[in-house]
Design an enzyme around this catalytic site. Structure first.
Site, PDB file in Angstrom:
ATOM      1  N   CYS A   1     -16.114 -13.224  37.806  1.00  0.00           N
ATOM      2  CA  CYS A   1     -17.236 -14.162  37.657  1.00  0.00           C
ATOM      3  C   CYS A   1     -17.745 -14.049  36.224  1.00  0.00           C
ATOM      4  O   CYS A   1     -17.025 -13.545  35.349  1.00  0.00           O
ATOM      5  CB  CYS A   1     -18.323 -13.911  38.698  1.00  0.00           C
ATOM      6  SG  CYS A   1     -19.126 -12.287  38.607  1.00  0.00           S
TER       7      CYS A   1
ATOM      8  N   ARG B   1     -21.591 -11.937  41.952  1.00  0.00           N
ATOM      9  CA  ARG B   1     -20.584 -12.483  42.873  1.00  0.00           C
ATOM     10  C   ARG B   1     -19.306 -11.648  42.947  1.00  0.00           C
ATOM     11  O   ARG B   1     -18.858 -11.292  44.034  1.00  0.00           O
ATOM     12  CB  ARG B   1     -20.246 -13.932  42.476  1.00  0.00           C
ATOM     13  CG  ARG B   1     -21.406 -14.877  42.647  1.00  0.00           C
ATOM     14  CD  ARG B   1     -21.177 -16.174  41.930  1.00  0.00           C
ATOM     15  NE  ARG B   1     -21.122 -15.985  40.478  1.00  0.00           N
ATOM     16  CZ  ARG B   1     -20.797 -16.916  39.594  1.00  0.00           C
ATOM     17  NH1 ARG B   1     -20.463 -18.117  40.022  1.00  0.00           N
ATOM     18  NH2 ARG B   1     -20.790 -16.661  38.307  1.00  0.00           N
TER      19      ARG B   1
ATOM     20  N   ASP C   1     -23.952 -19.480  41.716  1.00  0.00           N
ATOM     21  CA  ASP C   1     -24.351 -18.295  40.954  1.00  0.00           C
ATOM     22  C   ASP C   1     -25.738 -17.848  41.398  1.00  0.00           C
ATOM     23  O   ASP C   1     -26.734 -18.476  41.047  1.00  0.00           O
ATOM     24  CB  ASP C   1     -24.348 -18.643  39.468  1.00  0.00           C
ATOM     25  CG  ASP C   1     -24.447 -17.401  38.618  1.00  0.00           C
ATOM     26  OD1 ASP C   1     -24.904 -16.359  39.146  1.00  0.00           O
ATOM     27  OD2 ASP C   1     -24.070 -17.465  37.438  1.00  0.00           O
TER      28      ASP C   1
HETATM   29  P1  4NP Z   1     -22.433 -13.223  38.229  1.00  0.00           P
HETATM   30  O1  4NP Z   1     -23.917 -13.687  37.938  1.00  0.00           O
HETATM   31  O2  4NP Z   1     -21.557 -14.038  37.285  1.00  0.00           O
HETATM   32  O3  4NP Z   1     -22.220 -13.611  39.659  1.00  0.00           O
HETATM   33  O4  4NP Z   1     -22.394 -11.756  37.973  1.00  0.00           O
HETATM   34  C1  4NP Z   1     -24.497 -13.710  36.685  1.00  0.00           C
HETATM   35  C2  4NP Z   1     -25.041 -12.565  36.172  1.00  0.00           C
HETATM   36  C3  4NP Z   1     -25.688 -12.599  34.940  1.00  0.00           C
HETATM   37  C4  4NP Z   1     -25.772 -13.788  34.255  1.00  0.00           C
HETATM   38  C5  4NP Z   1     -25.223 -14.926  34.773  1.00  0.00           C
HETATM   39  C6  4NP Z   1     -24.573 -14.886  35.991  1.00  0.00           C
HETATM   40  N1  4NP Z   1     -26.461 -13.829  33.009  1.00  0.00           N
HETATM   41  O5  4NP Z   1     -26.673 -14.946  32.499  1.00  0.00           O
HETATM   42  O6  4NP Z   1     -26.820 -12.776  32.470  1.00  0.00           O
END
Ligand code: 4NP
Length: 150
Positions: A8, A14, A118
């Site tokens: 991800c 995720r 997300d």
């Molecule tokens: P992930 O979620 O891709 O599911 O781990 C996110 C975690 C952090 C960020 C974006 C999505 N961020 O912008 O820091």
């Protein structure tokens, strides 16, 4: 041994959950699989999964609290036969980085190519329950369709 890398953006919400779900299935059903997860970004390297991912995993008997976020490594394309993206942007990013064996988890489980939403940007816990449900169904279908669970 077959291997799967779930990917991800941050590797804190995720994909660590996907990693935990798939690892639990592999353990419970004695599947010979090596499973890991990574982020396309470098934003959260070394961090534990977000609290809501840890909580929804725990509610389902899975402990992901010890995972640490990492970014993609150049050798991941050789190490992993299956690189599984959580959303279409992750898939696009992986392909532009030169990865070939890229799959989209939303193509499995009857989700018609839906992105795993997300949950980082959702207020509250409800989004994580939906993400868990989608990942559980789509990962099981992925393992069956790719003949990794037989
Ligand atoms: P992930 O979620 O891709 O599911 O781990 C996110 C975690 C952090 C960020 C974006 C999505 N961020 O912008 O820091």
């Amino acid at each position: 041994m077959k291997s799967i890398l779930f990917v991800c953006l941050g590797n804190i919400c995720r994909s660590p959950l996907a990693d935990g779900i798939a690892n639990k299935i592999a353990r419970d059903y004695k599947l010979d699989l090596y499973i890991d997860s990574a982020g396309t970004s470098q934003w959260h390297i070394g961090e534990a999964p977000c609290q809501n991912s840890i909580k929804i995993a725990k509610q389902n008997g899975i402990d992901i609290s010890g995972l640490k976020a990492r970014t993609l490594h150049r050798h991941d394309s050789q190490t992993f036969e299956y690189i599984v993206a959580m959303d279409k942007q992750n898939k696009k990013d992986l392909i532009s980085l030169g990865y070939e064996n890229v799959y989209l988890i939303g193509e499995y489980g009857g989700f018609n190519g839906l992105d795993v939403p997300d949950p980082y940007f959702f207020p509250g816990f409800e989004g994580f329950e939906k993400v868990y449900e989608m990942l559980d169904l789509s990962i099981k279908d992925f393992l069956v369709k790719e003949k990794l669970w037989q």
